[in-house]
Enzyme design. Structure first.
Site, short mmCIF file in Angstrom:
data_model
loop_
_atom_site.label_atom_id
_atom_site.label_comp_id
_atom_site.label_asym_id
_atom_site.label_seq_id
_atom_site.Cartn_x
_atom_site.Cartn_y
_atom_site.Cartn_z
N TYR A 106 0.81 -1.22 0.00
CA TYR A 106 0.00 0.00 0.00
C TYR A 106 0.85 1.27 0.00
CZ TYR A 106 -4.48 -2.36 0.67
OH TYR A 106 -5.60 -3.12 0.51
N GLU A 207 3.20 -32.31 10.43
CA GLU A 207 2.53 -31.55 9.38
C GLU A 207 1.29 -30.82 9.90
OE1 GLU A 207 -0.21 -32.30 5.36
OE2 GLU A 207 0.91 -33.97 6.23
N ASP A 259 0.90 -36.79 6.38
CA ASP A 259 -0.04 -37.74 5.79
C ASP A 259 0.65 -38.53 4.69
OD1 ASP A 259 -2.15 -36.83 7.36
OD2 ASP A 259 -2.86 -35.40 5.85
#
Length: 379
Positions: A106, A207, A259
């Protein structure tokens, strides 16, 4: 131009940061003062310029550099964007401010009005979206050797850590074994943390945040004398830097638990070998001796995971696995190629929670300790 030494655990002072940034700008000024067209050279951050360093087992940036010339119509905007961002960062450091990457976007965003050769009034935005300003920040990082954290740029840090470790931050000593049911939020600039003492046998990187919270609530880290860390999925830079420091400075083995799917496997590789997008910082962010603890594809049969816990892999999962098989840091490992080929063949995946099919304590009382004890990991 001075650059910060890669791999350094010491956070540079504001004076050092300003000196390095000003040195980069000074080269441009000297060219102008000598009447030469201003040019800057920026290392190219693309896949084609990313190299797998077999010896160090990390991804590194190659030697190619892009010449950004002010009088080149195709490069002039990026040249000016870089100078604009550089001036904003230097001003923030001089004034002791700590802007976010959104603040920088910005602050530098404005419209430039001009009249073209036909006399028509035109306008141009300094940058159209934050992806442009973020890319310029990365250009400054690779050109100066400074992490954005060193430049005082704040970002959403999401990592957490708990265990027998004491750190000092802003003069306060913090015992990470006394966090109750909570954990210590890893700060954006990990190099400003003094790690005073570590009493642990290894680091376990998890994880998923929910699994981390479960292990923390059970005080797994206390019972097994380890440091628990999570990056809540794809890890941020600060989490990766913390893992690297614990391995590099204290010699702690690092185990990664994800996983059993292609995305979990890639998360492990990011901790171990680095990422393509941040290959220029692998020496500070990657942990080349990290080991994959699991969950593996072969665990489905070896640990007799109940069929109702097994999920059918999607086409996207399979495509991602096939991509991993083309990466040299997976391809050089026979065991990883075996796991990935099996994943593609069986089209099955399981989450860490699938181990609960043998009871909620199975993960902490048998799976993790057994894998570490009998060295059933993959590298």
């Amino acid at each position: 131009m001075p650059k910060l030494k890669a791999g350094s655990a010491r956070a540079p002072s504001d004076e050092e940061v300003i000196r390095i940034l000003e040195s980069f700008a000074k080269k441009i000024t000297e060219q102008i003062m000598k009447g030469k067209p201003p040019v800057m050279e920026i290392p190219v951050r693309t896949l084609s310029n990313t190299i797998w360093d077999e010896k160090r087992k990390i991804l590194v940036l190659g030697p190619r550099k892009a010449r950004r010339e002010f009088f080149d119509i195709g490069e002039s905007k990026r040249f000016m964007q870089t100078v604009l961002m550089l001036s904003i960062i230097v001003r923030a450091r001089r004034e002791g401010d700590y802007p976010t990457i959104r603040d920088l976007y910005y602050t530098g965003k404005h419209t430039i009005y001009y009249v073209d050769e036909m006399g028509r009034r035109r306008s141009e935005e300094t940058w159209n979206d934050q992806r442009e300003s973020n890319a310029v920040i990365q250009d400054i990082e690779v050109a100066t050797g400074l992490l954005r954290e060193h430049m005082g740029i704040m970002h959403d840090a999401k990592g957490k850590i708990v265990g027998n470790i004491i750190v000092r931050s802003k003069g306060y000593e913090i015992d990470l074994s006394r966090m109750g049911s909570g954990a210590y939020a890893i700060p954006p600039n990990v190099d400003k943390l003094e790690i005073l003492r570590v009493d642990a046998d290894y680091v376990l990187v998890v994880e998923k945040d929910a699994i981390f919270e479960r292990l923390n609530e059970e005080e797994f880290w206390r019972k097994h004398n380890c440091i628990l860390i999570t990056g809540k999925g794809q890890p941020d830079r600060s989490t990766r830097r913390m893992v690297r420091r614990l391995w590099e400075e204290f010699g702690l083995p690092v185990y990664v638990l994800t996983d059993a799917d292609s995305y979990g496997f890639y998360i492990y590789s990011v901790y171990r070998s680095g990422s393509i997008s941040l290959s220029y910082e692998s020496e500070r962010l990657a942990t080349p001796e990290a080991r994959f603890l699991g969950v593996t594809v072969t665990d489905i049969d070896e640990y007799k995971i109940p069929r109702n816990y097994i999920i059918k892999a999607t086409d996207r999962d399979i495509k991602r696995a096939q991509e991993l098989m083309r990466y040299p840091w997976f391809r050089e490992s026979k065991e990883w190629m075996r796991q990935l080929k099996l994943f593609v063949k069986k089209k099955e995946k399981v989450e860490i929670e699938a181990l609960s099919g043998h009871g909620f304590k199975f993960l902490t009382q048998r799976y993790i300790p057994e894998k570490i004890k009998y060295k059933k990991w993959i590298v």
